[in-house]
Design an enzyme around this catalytic site. Structure first.
Site, PDB file in Angstrom:
ATOM      1  N   GLY A  21     -11.945  39.882  21.845  1.00 38.84           N
ATOM      2  CA  GLY A  21     -11.506  38.489  21.750  1.00 38.84           C
ATOM      3  C   GLY A  21     -12.652  37.518  21.977  1.00 38.84           C
ATOM      4  N   SER A  69     -14.914  36.846  19.525  1.00 31.47           N
ATOM      5  CA  SER A  69     -15.281  36.306  18.216  1.00 31.47           C
ATOM      6  C   SER A  69     -16.416  37.033  17.509  1.00 31.47           C
ATOM      7  CB  SER A  69     -15.622  34.822  18.357  1.00 31.47           C
ATOM      8  OG  SER A  69     -15.309  34.185  17.181  1.00 31.47           O
ATOM      9  N   SER A  70     -16.511  38.337  17.730  1.00 30.59           N
ATOM     10  CA  SER A  70     -17.544  39.094  17.020  1.00 30.59           C
ATOM     11  C   SER A  70     -17.307  39.036  15.507  1.00 30.59           C
ATOM     12  CB  SER A  70     -17.568  40.547  17.502  1.00 30.59           C
ATOM     13  OG  SER A  70     -16.304  41.149  17.313  1.00 30.59           O
ATOM     14  N   ASP A 116     -13.229  29.414  15.891  1.00 33.65           N
ATOM     15  CA  ASP A 116     -14.319  30.374  16.084  1.00 33.65           C
ATOM     16  C   ASP A 116     -15.544  30.030  15.245  1.00 33.65           C
ATOM     17  OD1 ASP A 116     -12.385  31.480  17.609  1.00 33.65           O
ATOM     18  OD2 ASP A 116     -11.946  33.158  16.268  1.00 33.65           O
ATOM     19  N   LYS A 152      -8.419  42.721  15.373  1.00 34.51           N
ATOM     20  CA  LYS A 152      -7.478  42.050  14.477  1.00 34.51           C
ATOM     21  C   LYS A 152      -7.258  42.880  13.217  1.00 34.51           C
ATOM     22  CE  LYS A 152      -7.868  37.229  15.392  1.00 34.51           C
ATOM     23  NZ  LYS A 152      -9.217  37.065  14.861  1.00 34.51           N
TER      24      LYS A 152
HETATM   25  C1  GLA Z   1      -8.403  33.806  17.107  1.00 32.43           C
HETATM   26  C2  GLA Z   1      -8.454  32.921  15.869  1.00 32.43           C
HETATM   27  C3  GLA Z   1      -8.648  31.458  16.268  1.00 32.43           C
HETATM   28  C4  GLA Z   1      -7.626  31.029  17.313  1.00 32.43           C
HETATM   29  C5  GLA Z   1      -7.577  32.033  18.457  1.00 32.43           C
HETATM   30  C6  GLA Z   1      -6.489  31.734  19.447  1.00 32.43           C
HETATM   31  O1  GLA Z   1      -9.637  33.838  17.725  1.00 32.43           O
HETATM   32  O2  GLA Z   1      -9.501  33.316  15.010  1.00 32.43           O
HETATM   33  O3  GLA Z   1      -8.594  30.643  15.118  1.00 32.43           O
HETATM   34  O4  GLA Z   1      -6.375  30.853  16.727  1.00 32.43           O
HETATM   35  O5  GLA Z   1      -7.404  33.356  18.004  1.00 32.43           O
HETATM   36  O6  GLA Z   1      -6.711  30.542  20.111  1.00 32.43           O
END
Ligand code: GLA
Length: 452
Positions: free
Chosen positions: A126, A128-129, A173, A217
């Site tokens: 979580g 953002s890789s 992100d 994801k």
């Molecule tokens: C992921 C999605 C973001 C955001 C977050 C939750 O990182 O890529 O756009 O919705 O979840 O805040």
């Protein structure tokens, strides 16, 4: 700043020198979860873990990608108006997502490139890789083609471009990876993208700890994640119908621009209670309210990229709870920004705590492991602690005074990993080394592009 190792790895892989070196950080979201795709604000920081890319242009239209981690198989594809997907879960899809977005916006006459990636952002955490990889790919392609790069425009382009991989996320992100700033938190508003920089409290750090539940994801988490934007689309449709809003709003955040609704964030509980009278909504009930057929509701609000509609959850859609989270969370972001600007760390921490409760109870994002970790962090004296990112696993974060960081980290190691996890989920420990799952950060700089 030239990164010798990445350059050398490129030369070994491709036999020539790279022309550009790209560096893109991951992120931690301090507060504002699942608000971005609703057009409501978020407050993340960039972190000093990055995806690096060394790139050189090719004279043809092929994109050749390699990774310093050989678990990611080298591959290539051609730039075109319609780049075919690789198999689901293949890392090439993230590079293709970027390439498709760049081709669509810059024109289909770009040259290809050779690119070597090297990532240090913990995966499935979580942090953002995935978006950092998408951003690094787009920057590589633009730099290789000597195109001017506007980071803000690119952030908006890639927010939608990343939907290529099947996620229906918002724009947080890509924006923070590109436009983060050292020692600052960034308040980001959307549609259109707007950023304001708020100094991060000087004597504090963010302790990040992976719950060890993977937040990839792909797999099931993709469905769980995408269901949330879908539920928000349904909530928007119900608001339009119940309040006869004309012209209809597109997303929940648009409501704040409608005369008479400006104060919805402050009165979220009352507004949501009056608008959503059901505890859970069936497809039929939604269709009765919006006046659309159940097929039309499915087509408009529940479609996935592959054209297969999302399944209706057996308990129905918990739309009231989702709307309550979104409006109250946006309100917390606004108030948290004020607290940060006033250097009122304690109040900021209490909003982080409230956010976690709402993410858990109203939005269904937490897990028993994340709840345990958050409660451990609070017991250790964190000013605030919450899950961060998409949820369904991944990391928890804690706001901690610098002089306590070492002790908090040691105690999390003992209490959570060697205690709770060893007792309840020992199997999870074997995939990780402690340093990559437990660390402290301060806000780092956003993306950089260097020409070599
Ligand atoms: C992921 C999605 C973001 C955001 C977050 C939750 O990182 O890529 O756009 O919705 O979840 O805040």
């Amino acid at each position: 700043m030239v990164d010798k190792k990445t350059v050398e790895a490129f030369i070994t892989s491709f036999g020539t020198k790279p022309d550009s070196l790209i560096q893109v950080p991951g992120r931690v979201n301090l507060i504002g979860e699942h608000t971005d795709y609703n057009g409501l604000p978020v407050l993340p920081i960039s972190i000093p873990f990055t995806v690096k890319a060394a790139a050189a242009p090719r004279s043809d239209r092929a994109v050749h990608i390699m990774n310093s981690d050989t678990a990611y198989v080298s591959t290539s594809f051609e730039l075109s108006d319609s780049i075919p997907h690789s198999q689901e879960g293949n890392w090439a899809n993230y590079i293709k997502a970027a390439a498709q977005a760049v081709v669509t916006s810059a024109g289909n006459n770009l040259n290809g490139m050779n690119t070597l990636f090297h990532g240090s952002i913990p995966l499935s955490a979580g942090l953002s890789s995935s978006s950092a990889l998408v951003v690094a790919s787009a920057l590589s392609l633009l730099a290789s083609n000597k195109k001017p790069i506007d980071f803000k425009e690119l952030a908006e382009l890639l927010a939608v471009g990343e939907h290529y991989v099947g996620t229906q996320g918002g724009g947080m992100d890509q924006a923070i990876c590109l436009l983060g700033k050292k020692d600052h938190a960034v308040k980001i508003d959307f549609f259109p993208l707007r950023l304001s920089y708020i100094p991060f409290p000087q004597d504090f750090s963010i302790v990040v700890a992976h719950s060890l539940v993977r937040a990839a994801k792909t797999e099931n988490a993709l469905l769980l994640y995408n269901r949330r934007p879908a539920e928000c689309r349904l909530a928007t449709a119900i608001i339009n119908a119940v309040h006869t809003i004309d012209p209809p709003i597109q997303r929940l955040g648009d409501l704040m621009a409608i005369p008479g609704y400006q104060s919805v964030l402050d009165t979220a509980e009352r507004f949501v209670g009056e608008t959503f009278t059901q505890n859970a909504y069936s497809l039929q009930k939604i269709s009765d309210i919006t006046g659309e057929t159940t097929e039309a509701v499915t087509d408009k609000y529940l479609m996935t990229r592959s054209g297969v509609p999302m399944p209706v959850p057996p308990e129905g859609f918990l739309i009231r709870q989702r709307a309550l989270h979104v409006f109250s969370e946006a309100n917390r972001v606004e108030k948290s920004c004020k607290a940060l600007r006033d250097n009122d760390v304690k109040t900021f921490g209490s909003f982080m705590n409230e956010s976690h409760e709402s993410c858990d109870k109203q939005y269904g994002l937490s897990t028993p492991e994340l709840n345990e970790l958050v409660s451990i962090m609070r017991n250790l004296g964190a000013v605030g602690a919450r899950l961060t990112g998409a949820g369904f696993g991944g990391c928890a974060i804690a706001l901690v005074r610098d002089d306590k960081v070492e002790k908090v980290i040691d105690s999390i190691r003992e209490t959570y990993y060697n205690g709770y996890i060893a007792q309840h989920r020992p199997g999870l420990l074997k995939d990780f080394t402690i340093d990559e799952i437990l660390f402290a950060v301060k806000p780092a700089a956003g993306a950089t592009v260097s020409t070599l």
